[in-house]
Motif scaffolding. Structure first.
Motif, PDB file in Angstrom:
ATOM      1  N   TYR A  37       0.827  -1.215   0.000  1.00 10.58           N
ATOM      2  CA  TYR A  37       0.000   0.000   0.000  1.00 10.58           C
ATOM      3  C   TYR A  37       0.861   1.265   0.000  1.00 10.58           C
ATOM      4  O   TYR A  37       0.480   2.273  -0.591  1.00 10.58           O
ATOM      5  N   THR A  38       2.007   1.201   0.673  1.00 10.61           N
ATOM      6  CA  THR A  38       2.914   2.359   0.661  1.00 10.61           C
ATOM      7  C   THR A  38       3.411   2.631  -0.754  1.00 10.61           C
ATOM      8  O   THR A  38       3.451   3.779  -1.206  1.00 10.61           O
ATOM      9  N   MET A  39       3.765   1.561  -1.465  1.00 12.30           N
ATOM     10  CA  MET A  39       4.229   1.739  -2.847  1.00 12.30           C
ATOM     11  C   MET A  39       3.100   2.223  -3.756  1.00 12.30           C
ATOM     12  O   MET A  39       3.306   3.040  -4.652  1.00 12.30           O
ATOM     13  N   LEU A  40       1.897   1.693  -3.514  1.00 11.29           N
ATOM     14  CA  LEU A  40       0.731   2.184  -4.274  1.00 11.29           C
ATOM     15  C   LEU A  40       0.540   3.675  -4.052  1.00 11.29           C
ATOM     16  O   LEU A  40       0.386   4.447  -4.996  1.00 11.29           O
ATOM     17  N   GLY A  41       0.568   4.088  -2.788  1.00 13.14           N
ATOM     18  CA  GLY A  41       0.338   5.484  -2.443  1.00 13.14           C
ATOM     19  C   GLY A  41       1.407   6.410  -3.019  1.00 13.14           C
ATOM     20  O   GLY A  41       1.098   7.515  -3.480  1.00 13.14           O
ATOM     21  N   TRP A  42       2.642   5.945  -3.004  1.00 17.26           N
ATOM     22  CA  TRP A  42       3.758   6.724  -3.560  1.00 17.26           C
ATOM     23  C   TRP A  42       3.489   7.055  -5.033  1.00 17.26           C
ATOM     24  O   TRP A  42       3.785   8.152  -5.492  1.00 17.26           O
ATOM     25  N   ASN A  43       2.931   6.104  -5.744  1.00 20.82           N
ATOM     26  CA  ASN A  43       2.667   6.307  -7.167  1.00 20.82           C
ATOM     27  C   ASN A  43       1.307   6.954  -7.437  1.00 20.82           C
ATOM     28  O   ASN A  43       1.140   7.682  -8.415  1.00 20.82           O
ATOM     29  N   PHE A  44       0.352   6.676  -6.556  1.00 22.56           N
ATOM     30  CA  PHE A  44      -0.990   7.247  -6.720  1.00 22.56           C
ATOM     31  C   PHE A  44      -0.990   8.745  -6.410  1.00 22.56           C
ATOM     32  O   PHE A  44      -1.713   9.513  -7.059  1.00 22.56           O
ATOM     33  N   GLY A  45      -0.192   9.124  -5.423  1.00 23.14           N
ATOM     34  CA  GLY A  45      -0.169  10.514  -4.971  1.00 23.14           C
ATOM     35  C   GLY A  45       0.097  11.523  -6.077  1.00 23.14           C
ATOM     36  O   GLY A  45      -0.701  12.461  -6.266  1.00 23.14           O
ATOM     37  N   PRO A  46       1.200  11.362  -6.826  1.00 24.42           N
ATOM     38  CA  PRO A  46       1.481  12.344  -7.891  1.00 24.42           C
ATOM     39  C   PRO A  46       0.390  12.389  -8.962  1.00 24.42           C
ATOM     40  O   PRO A  46       0.124  13.447  -9.529  1.00 24.42           O
ATOM     41  N   MET A  47      -0.260  11.249  -9.221  1.00 18.92           N
ATOM     42  CA  MET A  47      -1.371  11.261 -10.187  1.00 18.92           C
ATOM     43  C   MET A  47      -2.528  12.081  -9.634  1.00 18.92           C
ATOM     44  O   MET A  47      -3.145  12.876 -10.345  1.00 18.92           O
ATOM     45  N   ALA A  48      -2.848  11.861  -8.350  1.00 19.89           N
ATOM     46  CA  ALA A  48      -3.950  12.606  -7.720  1.00 19.89           C
ATOM     47  C   ALA A  48      -3.671  14.108  -7.750  1.00 19.89           C
ATOM     48  O   ALA A  48      -4.582  14.908  -8.014  1.00 19.89           O
ATOM     49  N   GLN A  49      -2.431  14.491  -7.498  1.00 22.23           N
ATOM     50  CA  GLN A  49      -2.067  15.911  -7.518  1.00 22.23           C
ATOM     51  C   GLN A  49      -2.320  16.521  -8.898  1.00 22.23           C
ATOM     52  O   GLN A  49      -2.794  17.648  -9.018  1.00 22.23           O
TER      53      GLN A  49
END
Lengths: 151, 151
Positions: A37-49
């Protein structure tokens, strides 16, 4: 001599994941899934931004992140073996193991929508990417609402 | 009006990773890279057990794990942005940032050997898979010996 063969055949039919995770300690599985989930969030975050307009749109960067999410998503489920509802601090609710079939369906949704997101990102079509991002984020929320403790 | 364009062109030339990690907090990068190594270890472990003969040889399971290692390995480097030598408990030695070119070469070795491992695993050739596993594990050790604190 037939029984051992039958057992081996049954083990094979159950799939390799069952074999691999059979001897895993709960705390190891918990650390693994949290890492996922940490790796998912690391990659999901910049997309969400980008989707929210908080950082400039960058289709190539979005595509790179989407590709990674699609690779990581299918690796999460094996972090929830039977008995790993306790053993370390975890936000995973015990309901997961009481409703494993439903939980698997929700994981499948994430996997499918992540794959569609990576596919959409290859098109370079900004509107399509943003729409599919929302669809994918929706699968995260659907699972968290039911199975993740926010305490 | 030329300067902004030049800056954007330079940013593009530097690659998207630099853009994406520019605003990341050290503790977030540290959590990310640790998650990457946790996921690597989760998949590397069962392969090591098979290579050492501690669990039965399972070529399909080995291949599945090898494929995952090859997917995760290229994601590690961006977990080491400038300034993330402190900010949370980390085993990463400050020498990494003093010798970033050498560290990158070592990461490249891991990426290349992991790719070769996934390729070898597709062949189903047990001896080749075991030999390539050792080559890959050697790249882990080479980096850990120099850049990982074992305290």
């Amino acid at each position: 001599m037939r029984r051992p063969s039958l057992i081996l055949a049954t083990a094979a039919a159950l799939g390799t994941a069952a074999i691999a995770t059979a001897a895993v300690k709960p705390e190891t599985a918990i650390a693994y899934r949290q890492a996922g989930y940490t790796m998912l969030g690391w990659n999901f975050g910049p997309m969400a931004q980008m989707v929210r307009g908080k950082t400039p749109w960058d289709a190539a960067e979005f595509a790179r992140r989407a590709e990674r999410v699609a690779l990581i998503a299918p690796q999460l489920l094996e972090g929830f073996p039977e008995g790993s509802d306790t053993g370390a601090t975890t936000e995973a609710k015990p309901d997961i193991w009481k409703n494993m079939d439903d939980f698997k369906l929700k994981m499948d949704d994430l996997v499918k929508q992540s794959k569609l997101l990576a596919d959409a990102a290859k098109s370079g079509d900004e509107a399509r990417m943003k729409e599919q991002f929302k669809q994918t984020a929706g699968t995260c929320k659907a699972c968290h609402d039911k199975y993740r403790s926010e305490d």
